[in-house]
Scaffold this motif. Structure first.
Motif, PDB file in Angstrom:
ATOM      1  N   ARG A  78       0.835  -1.206   0.000  1.00  0.00           N
ATOM      2  CA  ARG A  78       0.000   0.000   0.000  1.00  0.00           C
ATOM      3  C   ARG A  78       0.870   1.257   0.000  1.00  0.00           C
ATOM      4  O   ARG A  78       0.606   2.222  -0.733  1.00  0.00           O
ATOM      5  CB  ARG A  78      -0.924   0.008   1.209  1.00  0.00           C
ATOM      6  CG  ARG A  78      -1.903   1.194   1.213  1.00  0.00           C
ATOM      7  CD  ARG A  78      -2.851   1.161   2.391  1.00  0.00           C
ATOM      8  NE  ARG A  78      -2.132   1.347   3.656  1.00  0.00           N
ATOM      9  CZ  ARG A  78      -1.905   0.379   4.529  1.00  0.00           C
ATOM     10  NH1 ARG A  78      -2.350  -0.856   4.293  1.00  0.00           N
ATOM     11  NH2 ARG A  78      -1.251   0.616   5.646  1.00  0.00           N
ATOM     12  N   MET A  79       1.949   1.241   0.802  1.00  0.00           N
ATOM     13  CA  MET A  79       2.838   2.411   0.846  1.00  0.00           C
ATOM     14  C   MET A  79       3.554   2.601  -0.483  1.00  0.00           C
ATOM     15  O   MET A  79       3.776   3.739  -0.925  1.00  0.00           O
ATOM     16  CB  MET A  79       3.841   2.245   1.986  1.00  0.00           C
ATOM     17  CG  MET A  79       3.215   2.416   3.369  1.00  0.00           C
ATOM     18  SD  MET A  79       4.442   2.471   4.710  1.00  0.00           S
ATOM     19  CE  MET A  79       5.051   0.782   4.686  1.00  0.00           C
ATOM     20  N   ILE A  80       3.910   1.497  -1.139  1.00  0.00           N
ATOM     21  CA  ILE A  80       4.533   1.609  -2.456  1.00  0.00           C
ATOM     22  C   ILE A  80       3.563   2.282  -3.427  1.00  0.00           C
ATOM     23  O   ILE A  80       3.939   3.211  -4.167  1.00  0.00           O
ATOM     24  CB  ILE A  80       4.954   0.225  -2.987  1.00  0.00           C
ATOM     25  CG1 ILE A  80       6.107  -0.335  -2.168  1.00  0.00           C
ATOM     26  CG2 ILE A  80       5.345   0.302  -4.468  1.00  0.00           C
ATOM     27  CD1 ILE A  80       6.473  -1.772  -2.506  1.00  0.00           C
ATOM     28  N   GLU A  82       0.984   4.219  -2.735  1.00  0.00           N
ATOM     29  CA  GLU A  82       0.741   5.627  -2.365  1.00  0.00           C
ATOM     30  C   GLU A  82       1.902   6.516  -2.779  1.00  0.00           C
ATOM     31  O   GLU A  82       1.704   7.638  -3.274  1.00  0.00           O
ATOM     32  CB  GLU A  82       0.514   5.721  -0.854  1.00  0.00           C
ATOM     33  CG  GLU A  82      -0.804   5.108  -0.401  1.00  0.00           C
ATOM     34  CD  GLU A  82      -0.953   5.077   1.114  1.00  0.00           C
ATOM     35  OE1 GLU A  82       0.052   5.412   1.801  1.00  0.00           O
ATOM     36  OE2 GLU A  82      -2.029   4.717   1.611  1.00  0.00           O
ATOM     37  N   ASN A  83       3.120   6.016  -2.578  1.00  0.00           N
ATOM     38  CA  ASN A  83       4.283   6.809  -2.975  1.00  0.00           C
ATOM     39  C   ASN A  83       4.394   6.926  -4.488  1.00  0.00           C
ATOM     40  O   ASN A  83       4.806   7.973  -5.008  1.00  0.00           O
ATOM     41  CB  ASN A  83       5.563   6.197  -2.403  1.00  0.00           C
ATOM     42  CG  ASN A  83       5.803   6.566  -0.954  1.00  0.00           C
ATOM     43  OD1 ASN A  83       6.258   7.664  -0.646  1.00  0.00           O
ATOM     44  ND2 ASN A  83       5.469   5.670  -0.045  1.00  0.00           N
ATOM     45  N   GLU A  84       4.035   5.844  -5.206  1.00  0.00           N
ATOM     46  CA  GLU A  84       4.046   5.918  -6.666  1.00  0.00           C
ATOM     47  C   GLU A  84       3.008   6.921  -7.167  1.00  0.00           C
ATOM     48  O   GLU A  84       3.261   7.660  -8.127  1.00  0.00           O
ATOM     49  CB  GLU A  84       3.790   4.529  -7.252  1.00  0.00           C
ATOM     50  CG  GLU A  84       4.965   3.576  -7.112  1.00  0.00           C
ATOM     51  CD  GLU A  84       4.660   2.186  -7.626  1.00  0.00           C
ATOM     52  OE1 GLU A  84       5.606   1.456  -7.975  1.00  0.00           O
ATOM     53  OE2 GLU A  84       3.456   1.818  -7.685  1.00  0.00           O
ATOM     54  N   LYS A  85       1.864   6.943  -6.513  1.00  0.00           N
ATOM     55  CA  LYS A  85       0.826   7.896  -6.892  1.00  0.00           C
ATOM     56  C   LYS A  85       1.278   9.321  -6.617  1.00  0.00           C
ATOM     57  O   LYS A  85       1.104  10.228  -7.451  1.00  0.00           O
ATOM     58  CB  LYS A  85      -0.458   7.595  -6.119  1.00  0.00           C
ATOM     59  CG  LYS A  85      -1.623   8.504  -6.488  1.00  0.00           C
ATOM     60  CD  LYS A  85      -2.882   8.092  -5.737  1.00  0.00           C
ATOM     61  CE  LYS A  85      -4.051   9.009  -6.102  1.00  0.00           C
ATOM     62  NZ  LYS A  85      -5.292   8.633  -5.361  1.00  0.00           N
ATOM     63  N   ALA A  86       1.899   9.534  -5.438  1.00  0.00           N
ATOM     64  CA  ALA A  86       2.393  10.869  -5.091  1.00  0.00           C
ATOM     65  C   ALA A  86       3.501  11.302  -6.045  1.00  0.00           C
ATOM     66  O   ALA A  86       3.582  12.479  -6.439  1.00  0.00           O
ATOM     67  CB  ALA A  86       2.897  10.874  -3.653  1.00  0.00           C
ATOM     68  N   HIS A  87       4.354  10.335  -6.420  1.00  0.00           N
ATOM     69  CA  HIS A  87       5.432  10.664  -7.353  1.00  0.00           C
ATOM     70  C   HIS A  87       4.874  11.024  -8.719  1.00  0.00           C
ATOM     71  O   HIS A  87       5.421  11.892  -9.420  1.00  0.00           O
ATOM     72  CB  HIS A  87       6.393   9.473  -7.467  1.00  0.00           C
ATOM     73  CG  HIS A  87       7.619   9.768  -8.269  1.00  0.00           C
ATOM     74  ND1 HIS A  87       7.679   9.585  -9.638  1.00  0.00           N
ATOM     75  CD2 HIS A  87       8.844  10.261  -7.902  1.00  0.00           C
ATOM     76  CE1 HIS A  87       8.883   9.926 -10.080  1.00  0.00           C
ATOM     77  NE2 HIS A  87       9.614  10.337  -9.039  1.00  0.00           N
ATOM     78  N   ILE A 134      10.319   4.696  -2.677  1.00  0.00           N
ATOM     79  CA  ILE A 134       9.738   3.620  -3.485  1.00  0.00           C
ATOM     80  C   ILE A 134      10.768   2.501  -3.680  1.00  0.00           C
ATOM     81  O   ILE A 134      10.458   1.310  -3.523  1.00  0.00           O
ATOM     82  CB  ILE A 134       9.262   4.157  -4.849  1.00  0.00           C
ATOM     83  CG1 ILE A 134       8.051   5.071  -4.654  1.00  0.00           C
ATOM     84  CG2 ILE A 134       8.910   2.996  -5.791  1.00  0.00           C
ATOM     85  CD1 ILE A 134       7.673   5.849  -5.896  1.00  0.00           C
ATOM     86  N   ILE A 135      12.000   2.875  -4.005  1.00  0.00           N
ATOM     87  CA  ILE A 135      13.068   1.886  -4.205  1.00  0.00           C
ATOM     88  C   ILE A 135      13.322   1.117  -2.908  1.00  0.00           C
ATOM     89  O   ILE A 135      13.502  -0.111  -2.921  1.00  0.00           O
ATOM     90  CB  ILE A 135      14.350   2.582  -4.689  1.00  0.00           C
ATOM     91  CG1 ILE A 135      14.134   3.151  -6.110  1.00  0.00           C
ATOM     92  CG2 ILE A 135      15.534   1.610  -4.678  1.00  0.00           C
ATOM     93  CD1 ILE A 135      15.278   4.005  -6.612  1.00  0.00           C
ATOM     94  N   LEU A 163      12.419  -4.158   0.077  1.00  0.00           N
ATOM     95  CA  LEU A 163      11.985  -4.899   1.260  1.00  0.00           C
ATOM     96  C   LEU A 163      10.872  -5.898   0.945  1.00  0.00           C
ATOM     97  O   LEU A 163      10.761  -6.935   1.614  1.00  0.00           O
ATOM     98  CB  LEU A 163      11.482  -3.926   2.341  1.00  0.00           C
ATOM     99  CG  LEU A 163      12.516  -2.995   2.978  1.00  0.00           C
ATOM    100  CD1 LEU A 163      11.810  -2.011   3.916  1.00  0.00           C
ATOM    101  CD2 LEU A 163      13.554  -3.796   3.740  1.00  0.00           C
ATOM    102  N   GLN A 164      10.060  -5.590  -0.049  1.00  0.00           N
ATOM    103  CA  GLN A 164       8.847  -6.373  -0.284  1.00  0.00           C
ATOM    104  C   GLN A 164       9.077  -7.855  -0.581  1.00  0.00           C
ATOM    105  O   GLN A 164       8.339  -8.703  -0.069  1.00  0.00           O
ATOM    106  CB  GLN A 164       8.018  -5.724  -1.408  1.00  0.00           C
ATOM    107  CG  GLN A 164       6.647  -6.325  -1.629  1.00  0.00           C
ATOM    108  CD  GLN A 164       5.690  -6.138  -0.465  1.00  0.00           C
ATOM    109  OE1 GLN A 164       6.089  -6.169   0.703  1.00  0.00           O
ATOM    110  NE2 GLN A 164       4.421  -5.944  -0.770  1.00  0.00           N
TER     111      GLN A 164
END
Length: 273
Positions: A31-33, A35-40, A56-57, A62-63
């Motif tokens: 989910r955080m990935i 959200e960060n991709e959307k923000a980016h 994101i990287i 970690l995933q």
């Protein structure tokens, strides 16, 4: 499953909690990935974009570990559930006697687990060698003797003797049953000669790398089974102790379920008359 001993129930709950926590971490990271991709995507340039890209990287790196841990725990719990489902309804279930660890002064729980796993792998390898061990020459010849006796019995002809009639029938003459074979007839005619030839062939065979008689083979397999269970119980005890101290060591995927749960099963109770 109802009727499980208290400590086993507690271990099952702990395993389920660990799986759920791993799932939560995995889905939260994904989910955080996202959200960060959307923000980016909304801020593709500038300092903020660089921070988002680095995050994101980091999360993507970690995933895979999060996914693998969840998969491992889910498979382990599925293995436990399958085992419990196959237990007879009337089997006696008890908590195994607690393991009293005697940690070495120069050894951490992780080091103890690593040492035990080397011993476990060694026993598993030995078990395979014992299972593949060939019968002794003496046993082979004893089997040959029984085989010849069985052939001779099957090859015994049926005599038909009447006034003016004498017949010897080797065929069974019954629909659905096979006819007497040449080796059966040979065993009936001269069993001693056939046995000598078979024993000579056994003597000429290449000697196997390992031979064990049936009693020794069974005894050693029983010993290995007990030794393995003890080692795996100690391994699991170290994992539990490490977890209580805040250190995470994963269970082996092929861990014995009974050792993992600390479960003792006994023969089914006799049914009431």
């Amino acid at each position: 499953m109802s009727g499980l001993p208290p400590k086993v129930q507690a271990k099952l709950a702990m395993l389920k909690d660990a799986e759920q926590q791993a799932l939560t971490i995995m889905t939260s990271t994904q989910r955080m990935i996202s959200e960060n991709e959307k923000a980016h995507g909304l801020n593709p340039t500038g300092d903020k974009a660089a921070v988002l890209a680095r995050e994101i990287i980091r999360l993507q790196a970690l995933q895979p570990a999060h996914q693998e841990r969840y998969k491992t725990l889910a498979n382990l719990n599925a293995k436990v559930e399958r085992y419990l489902e196959t237990l007879p309804a009337n089997v006696e279930l008890d908590d195994a006697k607690s393991i009293k660890l005697k940690p070495r002064s120069d050894e951490s729980h992780l080091q103890a687990v690593q040492r035990l796993r080397v011993e476990i792998m060694g026993l598993i390898s030995e078990r395979g060698r014992v299972e593949r061990a060939s019968p002794t020459t003496k046993e082979m010849k004893a089997q040959a003797r029984l085989y010849v006796q069985s052939l001779a019995l099957k090859g015994t002809p049926h005599l038909v003797i009447e006034h003016g009639k004498f017949e010897m029938n080797f065929g069974r003459g019954v629909i659905g049953e096979s006819f007497t074979t040449p080796e059966e007839v040979l065993a009936w005619v001269d069993p001693a000669m056939l046995l000598r030839r078979l024993e000579a062939m056994i003597d000429e065979m290449p000697k196997p790398a390992r031979q064990m008689d049936a009693d020794d083979r069974k005894q050693r397999l029983d010993e290995i089974k007990r030794e393995l269970f003890d080692l795996e119980r100690r391994e699991c005890a170290h994992l539990d102790a490490a977890r209580e101290e805040g250190a995470l060591i994963e269970h082996r995927p092929n861990v014995d379920v009974k050792a993992l749960l600390g479960l003792v099963t006994s023969r089914p109770r006799a049914s009431a008359a």
